[in-house]
Design an enzyme around this catalytic site. Structure first.
Site, PDB file in Angstrom:
ATOM      1  N   ASP A 196     -17.325 -44.382 -24.529  1.00 43.18           N
ATOM      2  CA  ASP A 196     -17.473 -45.668 -23.848  1.00 43.18           C
ATOM      3  C   ASP A 196     -17.728 -46.744 -24.908  1.00 43.18           C
ATOM      4  O   ASP A 196     -18.758 -46.737 -25.574  1.00 43.18           O
ATOM      5  CB  ASP A 196     -18.660 -45.581 -22.877  1.00 43.18           C
ATOM      6  CG  ASP A 196     -18.789 -46.797 -21.974  1.00 43.18           C
ATOM      7  OD1 ASP A 196     -18.010 -47.755 -22.140  1.00 43.18           O
ATOM      8  OD2 ASP A 196     -19.682 -46.790 -21.102  1.00 43.18           O
ATOM      9  N   ASP A 207     -14.606 -53.832 -21.207  1.00 47.16           N
ATOM     10  CA  ASP A 207     -15.408 -52.619 -21.078  1.00 47.16           C
ATOM     11  C   ASP A 207     -14.522 -51.509 -20.518  1.00 47.16           C
ATOM     12  O   ASP A 207     -13.974 -51.644 -19.416  1.00 47.16           O
ATOM     13  CB  ASP A 207     -16.581 -52.917 -20.125  1.00 47.16           C
ATOM     14  CG  ASP A 207     -17.575 -51.769 -20.028  1.00 47.16           C
ATOM     15  OD1 ASP A 207     -17.420 -50.780 -20.754  1.00 47.16           O
ATOM     16  OD2 ASP A 207     -18.516 -51.889 -19.224  1.00 47.16           O
ATOM     17  N   HIS A 276     -19.756 -52.778 -12.232  1.00 47.65           N
ATOM     18  CA  HIS A 276     -20.501 -54.040 -12.268  1.00 47.65           C
ATOM     19  C   HIS A 276     -19.604 -55.212 -12.617  1.00 47.65           C
ATOM     20  O   HIS A 276     -18.568 -55.064 -13.269  1.00 47.65           O
ATOM     21  CB  HIS A 276     -21.617 -53.945 -13.314  1.00 47.65           C
ATOM     22  CG  HIS A 276     -21.147 -53.403 -14.638  1.00 47.65           C
ATOM     23  ND1 HIS A 276     -20.648 -54.194 -15.638  1.00 47.65           N
ATOM     24  CD2 HIS A 276     -21.063 -52.124 -15.112  1.00 47.65           C
ATOM     25  CE1 HIS A 276     -20.296 -53.442 -16.673  1.00 47.65           C
ATOM     26  NE2 HIS A 276     -20.527 -52.180 -16.380  1.00 47.65           N
ATOM     27  N   HIS A 284     -23.694 -56.586 -17.826  1.00 49.91           N
ATOM     28  CA  HIS A 284     -23.948 -56.340 -16.404  1.00 49.91           C
ATOM     29  C   HIS A 284     -24.229 -57.667 -15.719  1.00 49.91           C
ATOM     30  O   HIS A 284     -25.260 -58.291 -15.956  1.00 49.91           O
ATOM     31  CB  HIS A 284     -25.138 -55.388 -16.224  1.00 49.91           C
ATOM     32  CG  HIS A 284     -24.801 -53.954 -16.490  1.00 49.91           C
ATOM     33  ND1 HIS A 284     -25.046 -52.939 -15.600  1.00 49.91           N
ATOM     34  CD2 HIS A 284     -24.210 -53.366 -17.562  1.00 49.91           C
ATOM     35  CE1 HIS A 284     -24.633 -51.788 -16.113  1.00 49.91           C
ATOM     36  NE2 HIS A 284     -24.130 -52.029 -17.302  1.00 49.91           N
ATOM     37  N   GLU A 309     -16.054 -48.529 -12.865  1.00 48.28           N
ATOM     38  CA  GLU A 309     -16.302 -47.245 -13.530  1.00 48.28           C
ATOM     39  C   GLU A 309     -16.925 -46.278 -12.541  1.00 48.28           C
ATOM     40  O   GLU A 309     -17.707 -46.662 -11.673  1.00 48.28           O
ATOM     41  CB  GLU A 309     -17.212 -47.413 -14.748  1.00 48.28           C
ATOM     42  CG  GLU A 309     -18.590 -47.964 -14.474  1.00 48.28           C
ATOM     43  CD  GLU A 309     -19.427 -48.117 -15.738  1.00 48.28           C
ATOM     44  OE1 GLU A 309     -19.345 -47.243 -16.612  1.00 48.28           O
ATOM     45  OE2 GLU A 309     -20.144 -49.129 -15.837  1.00 48.28           O
ATOM     46  N   GLU A 404     -13.299 -45.633 -16.804  1.00 47.20           N
ATOM     47  CA  GLU A 404     -13.656 -47.033 -16.547  1.00 47.20           C
ATOM     48  C   GLU A 404     -12.557 -47.977 -17.018  1.00 47.20           C
ATOM     49  O   GLU A 404     -11.964 -47.781 -18.077  1.00 47.20           O
ATOM     50  CB  GLU A 404     -14.956 -47.369 -17.276  1.00 47.20           C
ATOM     51  CG  GLU A 404     -15.400 -48.817 -17.189  1.00 47.20           C
ATOM     52  CD  GLU A 404     -16.685 -49.071 -17.975  1.00 47.20           C
ATOM     53  OE1 GLU A 404     -17.408 -50.012 -17.609  1.00 47.20           O
ATOM     54  OE2 GLU A 404     -16.930 -48.337 -18.953  1.00 47.20           O
TER      55      GLU A 404
END
Length: 423
Positions: A196, A207, A276, A284, A309, A404
């Site tokens: 990640d 992300d 998120h 976030h 994710e 994700e």
């Protein structure tokens, strides 16, 4: 030197020319002759074609800055998906298309920054996926990924760089583990590894994460989580309710099971993790996409972007904090309190300058020359200025997986910015 007359060249179109040049001018005579056609008229000169610019090829490992390859600042678009049901009209709306073009053409806006981050992510992970194998150390993998991100995005303080520490989460560890400088952990054949990492350009964070295994026992676990993430992406869209998206994710995930040594394990959604929304310099945002069915009535909105994710497990489907913390971030709403330690004041200045509210790890502090900072870092945590994000574990012996993507909710369509050929 006068030009020859027309009568000089009736019988021989070259005769007059020859008379006009000295013996030493043979080269010039020949050039003049070659420049005429059979009638003695001057030939039209052909325009020389400008040589095409040679396309810059990316190196392996990837280290050539993307700005050297995409010199116009326009980066590849991700996978575009139409909105569902009531939002289909957006695809052809002239008003929405105009808004989108305006955003797309503004280099200070979201799209190109996130797309640049996405292209960095694709290239770096393409290399990483070829080279992550049993026998590799977590520290070696993290540094290779981070070196690639820094080079391609041209790391420059808060302008561009790594968005958060590279998460290398093994087996029952689902998230938030990044190796420290002293880490000697080496990957084994039976491990399940979550990778990640994130890239930011002008605070716009890309992300994305994937899971790797090195023998087939847990193939179905990875398949379940990837399918659940793709289902969440399909359901996402303007006016989509967060609780309803979660229900589809859970239903998809829990339709799978895994057989290990003759025993069947249902794949469980990890209920206390979530996707998120993302805000500038803030990984976030203020909206979460839970992974289990719930009655959250909030809706996704035009212009927002999200990390969709999902996490699945062969364990209890619930994580707890454990182990040494490797992820830290200054709080967005950090209180202004007097700091009694001079070292804490100095460290806070370093954090503000280099990371702002982006997540960092101790290795990043080491890299920029900080030393003996543990006491100061702990003090910033105790004062509520810096937040800790410890590693997150399901029950021992279980296996967890994660996939994700970052999605943009554009006015006319949904763009899965981080989509690649691999996932």
């Amino acid at each position: 030197m006068s030009m020859s007359t027309a009568t000089d060249s009736v019988d021989d179109p070259t005769r007059g020319l020859a008379q006009e040049f000295d013996a030493d001018d043979n080269d010039d005579i020949e050039e003049a002759i070659n420049g005429m056609d059979a009638s003695g008229s001057a030939k039209k000169k052909k325009k020389k074609k400008k040589p095409k610019k040679k396309k810059v090829e990316q190196s392996d490992p990837p280290r050539i800055p993307l700005s050297k390859i995409y010199t116009d600042g326009i980066y590849p678009e991700g996978e575009v998906q139409p909105y569902k049901d009531d939002n289909v009209w957006r695809t052809t709306s002239e008003e929405k298309r105009y808004i989108e073009r305006t955003i797309d053409q503004d280099p200070e806006e979201t799209y190109q920054s996130i797309r640049k981050g996405a292209e960095v992510h694709r290239l770096v992970r393409q290399h990483a996926r070829k080279h992550i194998r049993p026998g590799k150390s977590l520290k070696e993998i993290a540094e290779d990924i981070e070196d690639g991100v820094r080079a391609l995005v041209e790391e420059n303080g808060l302008e561009a760089g790594i968005a958060f520490p590279t998460g290398l989460n093994l087996n029952d560890c689902a998230a938030h583990y990044s190796p420290k400088a002293s880490d000697t952990t080496v990957i084994s054949q039976g491990d399940v590894l979550k990778v990640d990492f994130g890239v930011h350009v002008k605070g716009r964070i890309l992300d994305s994460a994937f899971t790797m295994n090195f023998e087939p026992t847990y193939d179905k676990l990875l398949e379940a989580v990837k399918a659940a993430t793709d289902a969440g992406i399909r359901e996402a869209g303007i006016d989509a309710r967060l609780g309803e998206i979660a229900g589809v994710i859970q239903e998809t995930m829990e339709s799978y099971e895994v057989e290990v040594n003759g025993k069947v394990y249902p794949v469980k959604t990890i209920e206390n993790l979530s996707g998120h929304s993302i805000k500038p310099y803030q990984i976030h945002g203020d909206k979460s996409i839970l992974l289990v069915n719930n009655d959250d009535p909030r809706k996704m909105e035009e212009g927002e972007y999200y990390a969709v994710e999902t996490f699945g497990s062969t364990g209890r489907g619930r994580i707890i904090e454990g182990g040494d913390c490797s992820h830290f971030a200054k709080k967005v709403d950090a209180p202004k309190v007097p700091l009694r330690l001079t070292t804490a004041k100095s460290l806070l200045n370093t954090i503000n300058k280099n990371f702002g509210t982006l997540t960092f790890t101790q290795r990043y502090l080491d890299r920029i020359g900080e030393s003996r900072y543990i006491l100061a870092l702990n003090h910033l945590v105790s004062q509520g200025i810096v937040e800790e994000y410890p590693p997150l574990f399901d029950q021992p012996g279980s296996m967890t997986a994660q996939f994700e993507h970052t999605i943009l909710l554009r006015p006319t369509a949904k763009e899965v910015v981080s989509r690649g050929d691999d996932y």
